[in-house]
Design a protein around this motif. Sequence first.
Motif, PDB file in Angstrom:
ATOM      1  N   PRO A 133      33.909  77.481  24.541  1.00 51.46           N
ATOM      2  CA  PRO A 133      33.459  78.854  24.298  1.00 51.46           C
ATOM      3  C   PRO A 133      32.921  79.085  22.890  1.00 51.46           C
ATOM      4  O   PRO A 133      32.124  79.995  22.673  1.00 51.46           O
ATOM      5  CB  PRO A 133      34.726  79.683  24.536  1.00 51.46           C
ATOM      6  N   PHE A 134      33.352  78.254  21.929  1.00 55.32           N
ATOM      7  CA  PHE A 134      32.925  78.440  20.545  1.00 55.32           C
ATOM      8  C   PHE A 134      31.967  77.340  20.081  1.00 55.32           C
ATOM      9  O   PHE A 134      31.738  77.195  18.881  1.00 55.32           O
ATOM     10  CB  PHE A 134      34.148  78.514  19.624  1.00 55.32           C
ATOM     11  N   VAL A 163      31.606  75.145  34.138  1.00 56.56           N
ATOM     12  CA  VAL A 163      30.714  76.138  33.536  1.00 56.56           C
ATOM     13  C   VAL A 163      31.066  76.307  32.062  1.00 56.56           C
ATOM     14  O   VAL A 163      30.243  76.052  31.181  1.00 56.56           O
ATOM     15  CB  VAL A 163      30.814  77.490  34.281  1.00 56.56           C
ATOM     16  N   ILE A 164      32.269  76.750  31.792  1.00 55.93           N
ATOM     17  CA  ILE A 164      32.797  76.864  30.429  1.00 55.93           C
ATOM     18  C   ILE A 164      34.203  76.305  30.447  1.00 55.93           C
ATOM     19  O   ILE A 164      35.000  76.635  31.335  1.00 55.93           O
ATOM     20  CB  ILE A 164      32.807  78.326  29.942  1.00 55.93           C
ATOM     21  N   ALA A 165      34.540  75.479  29.488  1.00 60.77           N
ATOM     22  CA  ALA A 165      35.836  74.809  29.478  1.00 60.77           C
ATOM     23  C   ALA A 165      36.868  75.608  28.686  1.00 60.77           C
ATOM     24  O   ALA A 165      36.650  75.918  27.518  1.00 60.77           O
ATOM     25  CB  ALA A 165      35.702  73.408  28.884  1.00 60.77           C
ATOM     26  N   GLY A 166      37.965  75.950  29.358  1.00 61.69           N
ATOM     27  CA  GLY A 166      39.082  76.545  28.635  1.00 61.69           C
ATOM     28  C   GLY A 166      39.553  77.894  29.139  1.00 61.69           C
ATOM     29  O   GLY A 166      40.668  78.314  28.822  1.00 61.69           O
ATOM     30  N   ILE A 167      38.717  78.609  29.892  1.00 62.88           N
ATOM     31  CA  ILE A 167      39.088  79.941  30.370  1.00 62.88           C
ATOM     32  C   ILE A 167      39.797  79.818  31.723  1.00 62.88           C
ATOM     33  O   ILE A 167      39.358  79.072  32.593  1.00 62.88           O
ATOM     34  CB  ILE A 167      37.854  80.843  30.507  1.00 62.88           C
ATOM     35  N   GLY A 168      40.893  80.565  31.871  1.00 62.59           N
ATOM     36  CA  GLY A 168      41.637  80.571  33.122  1.00 62.59           C
ATOM     37  C   GLY A 168      41.868  81.983  33.607  1.00 62.59           C
ATOM     38  O   GLY A 168      41.176  82.927  33.212  1.00 62.59           O
TER      39      GLY A 168
END
Length: 271
Positions: A133-134, A163-168
Amino acid sequence: MPEWPEMENYRIQLAARIAGQPVTGVQVTREKSINVMPEQFAAELVGRTVWYVERRGKFLLFHLDNGKRLLLHLMLDGLIQFKPAAEKPERSVQVTIGFPKGELRFIGLRLGYIHILTAKEVDAQLQALGPDPFDRRLTLERFKQLFAGKRAALKSALVDQHVIAGIGNCYADEIAFAAGVRPDIRIPSLEAADWERLYKAMREVLHDALSAGGYMELPLDSDDTLTGGYNERCLVYDRGGEPCLRCNGTIVQSEASSRKIFFCPACQKER
């Protein structure tokens, strides 16, 4: 499940405790949590030094001085503690790695795992992960492109690690609330202003959650007064039936694409 803020919080704190330290011992009480026999796992680690700790999405990587890596994924209920060897564990520990200043204990690895791999094996296993995300290359335009062609609900796309790594689950709902859109809105229904708010909300929510230690409440050790501080600051997640702290309406718990969602109908209008 630990997400970006929880794993980044772990990374920062563990780096301060074990980076540059040699492994003094290993104990495995659940063989399925590792990828080799316990004897080989111990032989590969004892005497090796952890150079530094890296995070990719929800994964932690412990870089060893011989070029190998320990790849950790905590999955649904995994936790980490760093405790003195003399202190008896309060929970079931699947893998223990000893260091001069204490033991790194991996708890709840019934679904999670910690594997010893080569650098190439790690890269092959994680090559399908989406950007962080960053990531400095993740501009607003690139962010929008990641969702191009998708027709799923917003939450389903946000928690997709490709898609984006880290969001749950937790932060997808918190991000949607901060952006003023419902987590069950379909991707094609999002407008340009929605994408701008989502991009900004993603970074603000994750940054704020990290600064408060994430939402999972198990301190790393007795000196850790940060971990879990965000739990009381969640605005919608796991607050179904409670009043919205923004408008005093009622937070709704529902379901979209077989996932629980939490949102405020007044603050997040349906289209």
